[in-house]
Scaffold this active site. Structure first.
Site, mmCIF file in Angstrom:
data_model
loop_
_atom_site.group_PDB
_atom_site.id
_atom_site.type_symbol
_atom_site.label_atom_id
_atom_site.label_comp_id
_atom_site.label_asym_id
_atom_site.label_seq_id
_atom_site.Cartn_x
_atom_site.Cartn_y
_atom_site.Cartn_z
ATOM 1 N NE ARG A 240 -2.403 -1.515 3.660
ATOM 2 C CZ ARG A 240 -3.014 -2.490 3.416
ATOM 3 N NH1 ARG A 240 -4.257 -3.320 3.061
ATOM 4 N NH2 ARG A 240 -2.796 -3.762 4.985
ATOM 5 C CG ASP B 15 -5.374 -7.433 -2.671
ATOM 6 O OD1 ASP B 15 -4.599 -9.029 -3.307
ATOM 7 O OD2 ASP B 15 -5.030 -7.428 -1.613
ATOM 8 C CB CYS C 10 -3.500 -13.824 -1.048
ATOM 9 S SG CYS C 10 -5.030 -14.172 -1.185
#
Length: 395
Positions: A214, A299, A339
């Protein structure tokens, strides 16, 4: 030697343990004592009788998660020692006891030699999560040790394992405070404030693992029109706004995620008209907004939670990134992530390369991203490297 029940391995199956890998698979076991229950601590021996390790037993593919390769008592002193080691590392890397940041992972399973346990700290509250029956059984001892080790740093411990414990174990676990109790769910990350939904949110309530990514996004945001796809808590959106983005749009298929994103943006930038949030399907939204954005974040949630789903997951990553490449403005920057633990760096990179070729765009890699230092990887357990990301310049 502590008198725990015994598990005896088949001949030749001790090699991975001699290399300090913390998992013992069910197929490696020759025999074990009768009456061993899920979550029990066991001592593991080679076929020739050599002590190898002690750990938590569990029914399933991973039969034993190793707590120690030495003959030790798994008692209060053990838990305190492991937690103190985890805290010391976070202090050493400057992530704990940091005035601008009270949001970090204190325990990262195998990475901190505590397989099956995750603890995230959000201000005065530690959120504890068990991913194994053994850690669930040990939760009270772990909580007591955590309170002693953390001292003034925490006032509350919230246990959140309803969705992470094996379904077949039928533990009927309910989430709740094990120590203290607080309605204050605001945490600080790099000087920005966030509401953390540890009651109903995903993981422990916030994606702590994207903190450094981020921050990197913030550096690229100035003057850009930003799309944060699968926004969840709006973390990337808030950083983009602080970075000087011209406009930031957050998209998620969950209405609750959109509500939480709007609350987090308002917490840091009240009344800022640069931000809008939309509850929509990712593919539909991208199709309806061609060449509108010059910075896109993809994401998504894990596409593969086990190896059997790997093939379909890679197809999913390719399809999503094709859409991102097709819709981003020329000269745009794409942050894209996986992920999924079973998806390797090479798997993910190949899926993204395939997507670039299918979209017919010229693409250059600017950064290769991974999980931060408070999500350490045990050098003997490379499977712990789960977060992969690429920052791409798209002509």
């Amino acid at each position: 030697m502590p008198q725990y029940p015994s598990v005896i391995l088949k001949r030749g199956k001790e090699e991975s343990l001699r290399r300090f890998h913390p998992w013992i698979f069910s197929g490696a076991i020759m025999r074990m004592d009768e009456g061993i229950g899920e979550g029990d601590i066991v001592n593991v021996f080679s076929s020739s009788g050599d002590f190898l390790a002690c750990g938590h037993y569990q029914i399933g593919s991973i039969a034993v998660r190793v707590l120690s390769f030495r003959q030790v008592e798994i008692d209060a002193e053990f838990w305190e020692s492991r937690l103190a080691s985890a805290l010391q590392m976070r202090i050493a890397i400057g992530i704990a006891d940091n005035e601008r940041n009270n949001t970090y992972r204190l325990v990262h399973g195998e990475g901190d030699n505590l397989p099956g346990l995750v603890i995230d700290c959000y201000g005065a509250t530690a959120v504890m999560q068990a991913h194994s029956v053994g850690m669930h059984v040990s939760r009270l001892a772990v909580c007591d040790a955590l309170v002693r080790v953390m001292g003034h740093r925490i006032e509350n411990v919230y246990y959140k394992s309803e969705t992470t414990l094996p379904f077949k174990a039928d533990l009927r676990q309910e989430n709740g405070f094990m120590y203290g109790g607080s309605d204050d769910n605001t945490a600080v990350e790099n000087g920005l404030r966030f509401h953390v939904d540890w009651l109903k949110g995903q993981k422990t309530g916030f994606f702590v693992d994207q903190r450094e990514n981020r921050s990197l996004l913030e550096q690229y945001a100035r003057g850009r029109t930003v799309l944060n796809m699968f926004c969840y808590t709006g973390g990337f959106s808030v950083y983009a706004m602080r970075g000087g983005a011209q406009a930031v749009h957050s998209v998620d298929s969950s209405a609750k995620a959109i509500e939480l994103t709007n609350r987090n943006v308002a917490l840091n930038f009240p009344g800022d008209a640069r931000h809008e949030a939309f509850c929509d399907d990712a593919f539909k939204y991208l199709d309806a907004n061609d060449k509108k954005y010059d910075l896109i974040i993809l994401d998504p949630p894990a596409f593969a939670k086990h190896r059997a789903a790997l093939h379909n997951a890679l197809k999913g990553y390719t399809r999503l990134n094709v859409k991102g490449f097709e819709r981003i403005k020329p000269g745009g920057i794409l942050f894209t992530f996986s992920c999924s633990q079973v998806v390797t760096k090479d798997n993910f990179r190949n899926a993204v390369f395939t997507a670039a070729a299918q979209a017919g765009r010229k693409v250059r890699i600017l950064h290769q991203l991974h999980q931060p230092a408070d999500h350490p990887i045990n050098i003997y357990h490379p499977e712990g490297e789960y977060l992969k990301g690429l920052v791409l310049y798209v002509e």
